[in-house]
Scaffold this active site. Structure first.
Site, PDB file in Angstrom:
ATOM      1  N   GLU A  35      -1.266  -4.488  11.593  1.00 33.16           N
ATOM      2  CA  GLU A  35      -0.432  -4.079  10.465  1.00 33.16           C
ATOM      3  C   GLU A  35       1.034  -4.412  10.745  1.00 33.16           C
ATOM      4  O   GLU A  35       1.797  -4.748   9.845  1.00 33.16           O
ATOM      5  CB  GLU A  35      -0.592  -2.580  10.182  1.00 33.16           C
ATOM      6  CG  GLU A  35       0.035  -2.150   8.868  1.00 33.16           C
ATOM      7  CD  GLU A  35      -0.324  -0.721   8.522  1.00 33.16           C
ATOM      8  OE1 GLU A  35      -1.200  -0.522   7.672  1.00 33.16           O
ATOM      9  OE2 GLU A  35       0.262   0.196   9.126  1.00 33.16           O
TER      10      GLU A  35
ATOM     11  N   HIS B  90       5.023  -0.209  -0.502  1.00 30.77           N
ATOM     12  CA  HIS B  90       5.764  -1.114   0.373  1.00 30.77           C
ATOM     13  C   HIS B  90       4.753  -2.108   0.918  1.00 30.77           C
ATOM     14  O   HIS B  90       3.541  -1.889   0.813  1.00 30.77           O
ATOM     15  CB  HIS B  90       6.429  -0.337   1.527  1.00 30.77           C
ATOM     16  CG  HIS B  90       5.417   0.320   2.388  1.00 30.77           C
ATOM     17  ND1 HIS B  90       4.821   1.515   2.045  1.00 30.77           N
ATOM     18  CD2 HIS B  90       4.807  -0.079   3.527  1.00 30.77           C
ATOM     19  CE1 HIS B  90       3.918   1.828   2.952  1.00 30.77           C
ATOM     20  NE2 HIS B  90       3.878   0.876   3.855  1.00 30.77           N
TER      21      HIS B  90
ATOM     22  N   ASP C 255      -4.746 -10.667  -0.757  1.00 33.39           N
ATOM     23  CA  ASP C 255      -3.414 -11.271  -0.591  1.00 33.39           C
ATOM     24  C   ASP C 255      -2.550 -11.066  -1.838  1.00 33.39           C
ATOM     25  O   ASP C 255      -2.983 -11.349  -2.955  1.00 33.39           O
ATOM     26  CB  ASP C 255      -3.554 -12.767  -0.285  1.00 33.39           C
ATOM     27  CG  ASP C 255      -2.231 -13.379   0.143  1.00 33.39           C
ATOM     28  OD1 ASP C 255      -1.463 -12.704   0.873  1.00 33.39           O
ATOM     29  OD2 ASP C 255      -1.946 -14.526  -0.263  1.00 33.39           O
ATOM     30  N   HIS C 256      -1.315 -10.563  -1.601  1.00 34.52           N
ATOM     31  CA  HIS C 256      -0.358 -10.281  -2.671  1.00 34.52           C
ATOM     32  C   HIS C 256      -0.887  -9.257  -3.678  1.00 34.52           C
ATOM     33  O   HIS C 256      -0.528  -9.295  -4.864  1.00 34.52           O
ATOM     34  CB  HIS C 256       0.100 -11.575  -3.369  1.00 34.52           C
ATOM     35  CG  HIS C 256       1.070 -12.361  -2.531  1.00 34.52           C
ATOM     36  ND1 HIS C 256       0.686 -13.030  -1.391  1.00 34.52           N
ATOM     37  CD2 HIS C 256       2.400 -12.541  -2.643  1.00 34.52           C
ATOM     38  CE1 HIS C 256       1.745 -13.608  -0.852  1.00 34.52           C
ATOM     39  NE2 HIS C 256       2.804 -13.314  -1.588  1.00 34.52           N
TER      40      HIS C 256
ATOM     41  N   CYS D 132       5.145   5.047   5.301  1.00 31.54           N
ATOM     42  CA  CYS D 132       3.987   4.491   4.586  1.00 31.54           C
ATOM     43  C   CYS D 132       3.575   5.373   3.405  1.00 31.54           C
ATOM     44  O   CYS D 132       2.699   4.996   2.631  1.00 31.54           O
ATOM     45  CB  CYS D 132       2.805   4.264   5.530  1.00 31.54           C
ATOM     46  SG  CYS D 132       2.937   2.724   6.479  1.00 31.54           S
TER      47      CYS D 132
ATOM     48  N   HIS E  71       3.105  -4.963   3.851  1.00 32.55           N
ATOM     49  CA  HIS E  71       2.909  -5.347   5.246  1.00 32.55           C
ATOM     50  C   HIS E  71       2.424  -6.791   5.289  1.00 32.55           C
ATOM     51  O   HIS E  71       1.745  -7.251   4.365  1.00 32.55           O
ATOM     52  CB  HIS E  71       1.848  -4.475   5.930  1.00 32.55           C
ATOM     53  CG  HIS E  71       2.286  -3.074   6.192  1.00 32.55           C
ATOM     54  ND1 HIS E  71       3.137  -2.729   7.228  1.00 32.55           N
ATOM     55  CD2 HIS E  71       2.004  -1.916   5.550  1.00 32.55           C
ATOM     56  CE1 HIS E  71       3.339  -1.420   7.211  1.00 32.55           C
ATOM     57  NE2 HIS E  71       2.665  -0.899   6.200  1.00 32.55           N
TER      58      HIS E  71
ATOM     59  N   HIS F 240       0.831  -1.200   0.000  1.00 35.89           N
ATOM     60  CA  HIS F 240       0.000   0.000   0.000  1.00 35.89           C
ATOM     61  C   HIS F 240       0.867   1.254   0.000  1.00 35.89           C
ATOM     62  O   HIS F 240       2.090   1.195   0.134  1.00 35.89           O
ATOM     63  CB  HIS F 240      -0.987   0.017   1.187  1.00 35.89           C
ATOM     64  CG  HIS F 240      -0.401   0.374   2.510  1.00 35.89           C
ATOM     65  ND1 HIS F 240      -1.160   0.713   3.604  1.00 35.89           N
ATOM     66  CD2 HIS F 240       0.890   0.461   2.928  1.00 35.89           C
ATOM     67  CE1 HIS F 240      -0.377   0.979   4.625  1.00 35.89           C
ATOM     68  NE2 HIS F 240       0.857   0.835   4.257  1.00 35.89           N
TER      69      HIS F 240
HETATM   70 NI    NI Z   1       2.519   0.976   5.478  1.00 29.02          NI
END
Ligand code: NI
Length: 137
Positions: free
Chosen positions: A126, A41, A81-82, A35, A43, A16
């Site tokens: 997170e 990047h 996911d992914h 972020c 999580h 995200h």
């Molecule tokens: Ni982040």
């Protein structure tokens, strides 16, 4: 009747970026920190879905956790996911994918498939130390 809470844990990896497009990169960094990286990047999100309600007299269950497992897979894991949440998940096209907003999207996606007499709570990690919860209020 006593009320009992059952929990199911799940997991997804997703990328995200937190930002407001009308802000400069400097302001986004000041507010959202790492972020806000323009190149995104990832999580490792850990999710706990909790259902509270009365125990069914016939089954002894509050809710069948196998059904809940399958529901989480279909509605959440397959969707997130992914994935790059900003780019690939419709709900975040105009909504910052913070843990807060992701928890509300997860709640709304699951709520419509669950019996109305069960209370639903979403807990989303997170990172190991940063997590949020949402119960629909
Ligand atoms: Ni982040």
């Amino acid at each position: 009747m006593p009320k009992v809470t059952v929990h199911r844990k799940a997991h997804f990896n997703a990328a995200h970026r937190l930002f407001r497009k009308e802000w400069s990169d400097e302001k986004n960094y000041a507010v959202f920190g790492k972020c806000s990286n323009p190149n995104y990047h990832g999580h490792n999100y850990n999710l706990t879905v909790s259902l509270t309600g009365e125990i069914n007299k016939e089954t002894g269950f509050v809710y069948d956790l196998g059904i809940l497992r399958d529901l989480i897979k279909t509605e959440i894991e397959d969707a997130f996911d992914h994935k790059n949440l900003n780019i690939e998940v419709t709900e975040f096209k105009e909504l910052n994918p913070t843990a807060e907003n992701i928890s509300i999207v997860i709640y709304d996606k699951l709520r419509q498939h669950l019996p109305i007499d069960l209370d639903l709570k979403i807990t989303l990690y997170e990172t190991a130390r940063n997590f949020v919860s949402y119960s629909g209020e």
